[in-house]
Design a protein around this motif. Structure first.
Motif, mmCIF file in Angstrom:
data_model
loop_
_atom_site.group_PDB
_atom_site.id
_atom_site.type_symbol
_atom_site.label_atom_id
_atom_site.label_comp_id
_atom_site.label_asym_id
_atom_site.label_seq_id
_atom_site.Cartn_x
_atom_site.Cartn_y
_atom_site.Cartn_z
ATOM 1 N N THR A 55 0.626 -1.196 -0.156
ATOM 2 C CA THR A 55 -0.224 -0.036 0.058
ATOM 3 C C THR A 55 0.766 1.390 -0.053
ATOM 4 O O THR A 55 0.641 2.157 -0.607
ATOM 5 N N ILE A 56 1.917 1.241 0.824
ATOM 6 C CA ILE A 56 2.897 2.461 1.117
ATOM 7 C C ILE A 56 3.591 2.459 -0.431
ATOM 8 O O ILE A 56 3.616 3.635 -0.893
ATOM 9 N N LEU A 57 4.006 1.557 -0.882
ATOM 10 C CA LEU A 57 4.367 1.577 -2.522
ATOM 11 C C LEU A 57 3.902 2.105 -3.418
ATOM 12 O O LEU A 57 4.265 3.178 -4.205
ATOM 13 N N VAL A 58 2.332 1.851 -3.404
ATOM 14 C CA VAL A 58 1.597 2.273 -4.332
ATOM 15 C C VAL A 58 1.485 3.884 -4.272
ATOM 16 O O VAL A 58 1.325 4.437 -5.121
ATOM 17 N N ALA A 59 1.210 4.239 -2.865
ATOM 18 C CA ALA A 59 0.852 5.386 -2.510
ATOM 19 C C ALA A 59 2.140 6.411 -2.994
ATOM 20 O O ALA A 59 2.020 7.554 -3.515
ATOM 21 N N ALA A 60 3.199 5.855 -2.636
ATOM 22 C CA ALA A 60 4.397 6.873 -3.028
ATOM 23 C C ALA A 60 4.607 6.783 -4.657
ATOM 24 O O ALA A 60 4.877 7.928 -4.839
ATOM 25 N N VAL A 98 4.276 10.102 -9.329
ATOM 26 C CA VAL A 98 3.476 10.431 -10.762
ATOM 27 C C VAL A 98 2.661 11.753 -10.737
ATOM 28 O O VAL A 98 2.809 12.522 -11.650
ATOM 29 N N CYS A 99 1.990 11.881 -9.758
ATOM 30 C CA CYS A 99 1.103 13.119 -9.737
ATOM 31 C C CYS A 99 1.840 14.363 -9.763
ATOM 32 O O CYS A 99 1.559 15.355 -10.463
ATOM 33 N N SER A 100 2.994 14.408 -8.847
ATOM 34 C CA SER A 100 3.894 15.394 -8.864
ATOM 35 C C SER A 100 4.459 15.626 -10.050
ATOM 36 O O SER A 100 4.646 16.901 -10.591
ATOM 37 N N VAL A 101 4.878 14.771 -10.796
ATOM 38 C CA VAL A 101 5.731 14.821 -12.515
ATOM 39 C C VAL A 101 4.565 15.604 -13.291
ATOM 40 O O VAL A 101 5.062 16.652 -14.017
ATOM 41 N N ILE A 102 3.547 15.244 -12.948
ATOM 42 C CA ILE A 102 2.253 15.663 -14.045
ATOM 43 C C ILE A 102 2.075 16.947 -13.493
ATOM 44 O O ILE A 102 2.067 18.023 -14.372
#
Length: 263
Positions: free
Chosen positions: A9-14, A19-23
């Motif tokens: 779960t932590i890995l997926v959230a990270a 990805v969101c930050s890059v976008i």
């Protein structure tokens, strides 16, 4: 790694955060030029509006064409004279064409200490002014950038003067965070219409204009904003400051002298 584990779960959230930050970052960078163009267009629109040259429905091309007829000068606020390229370069402005007063306010080499501008101890040394001229080159007005503290925010706008340099022609505000319906009424055209024709200075350069609580009486008073006492005091304070000795007062005197000698 199991998908339903804590580590999974932590890995997926990270990964999702990255990805969101890059976008978001990429979008911000990609839109920066558009944002700058829109900011420049908004500035042009407000300069024209203050000078009474903006017409309802003007297109971007029409706004740009009208603004190109206005002469911009960079002036030394302390001497009141137009700053030469050499003077600006000595002060640290490598390219006068890209000089940004807003950035200069945060640059110790390009700002100065002032008194009387409530809540703002330092301003830029060099400011932009805009000369409006007729087809034959005669001065018909000047537009001055103004700013200062209201109740919640620093308010930014333009004050235009008639060719006598002592009479208000118009006022606009393009950025503020005042209370909608109260201090935010500085954007209301009904209130802005109270400014044209007001005597802002006398022949000796004394600042006369006042934004008063309640109904303004006489040729030099403007009605205050109902229910917005602190915003009203703020506008009164910074308009008077920018017309005075530490603001555009020396420049207006110098320009008036030159206009008389040319006339």
């Amino acid at each position: 790694m199991r998908r339903d584990s804590v580590a999974g779960t932590i890995l997926v959230a990270a990964v999702l955060c990255v990805v969101c930050s890059v976008i978001v970052s990429g979008t911000a960078v990609g839109l920066k030029s558009i944002q700058q163009a829109n900011a420049e267009l908004d500035k042009q629109r407000n300069v024209l509006a203050a000078a009474g040259l903006l017409e309802k429905g003007d297109s971007t091309e029409q706004i740009t064409a009208k603004f190109e007829k206005i002469e911009k000068q960079i002036i030394n606020l302390e001497t009141g004279e137009v700053a030469s390229d050499e003077e600006l370069k000595e002060a640290g402005v490598s390219d006068p064409a890209t000089y940004n007063p807003a950035e200069a306010r945060d640059n110790p080499k390009l700002n100065r200490e002032v008194d009387g501008l409530t809540g703002i101890p330092r301003t830029e040394k060099f400011a932009d002014v805009y000369l409006v001229k007729s087809e034959d080159g005669a001065l018909t007005g000047v537009v001055l950038p103004i700013y200062g503290k209201g109740l919640w925010s620093t308010m930014y706008g333009f004050l235009a003067l008639e060719s006598d340099l002592d009479t208000a022609k118009g006022i606009t505000f393009y950025q503020h965070g005042e209370t909608p319906g109260l201090g935010g009424e500085v954007d209301n055209q009904v209130w802005k219409d109270k400014w044209p024709g007001k005597e802002v200075r006398n022949d000796e350069g004394k600042v006369l204009i006042e934004v008063v609580k309640g109904i303004g009486m006489g040729e030099s008073q403007v009605d205050g904003l109902s229910g917005a006492t602190i915003t009203t005091k703020g506008v009164n304070n910074f308009v008077r400051f920018w017309l005075g000795e530490q603001g555009f007062g020396p420049y207006l005197e110098s320009l008036k002298t030159k206009e008389k000698s040319n006339g």
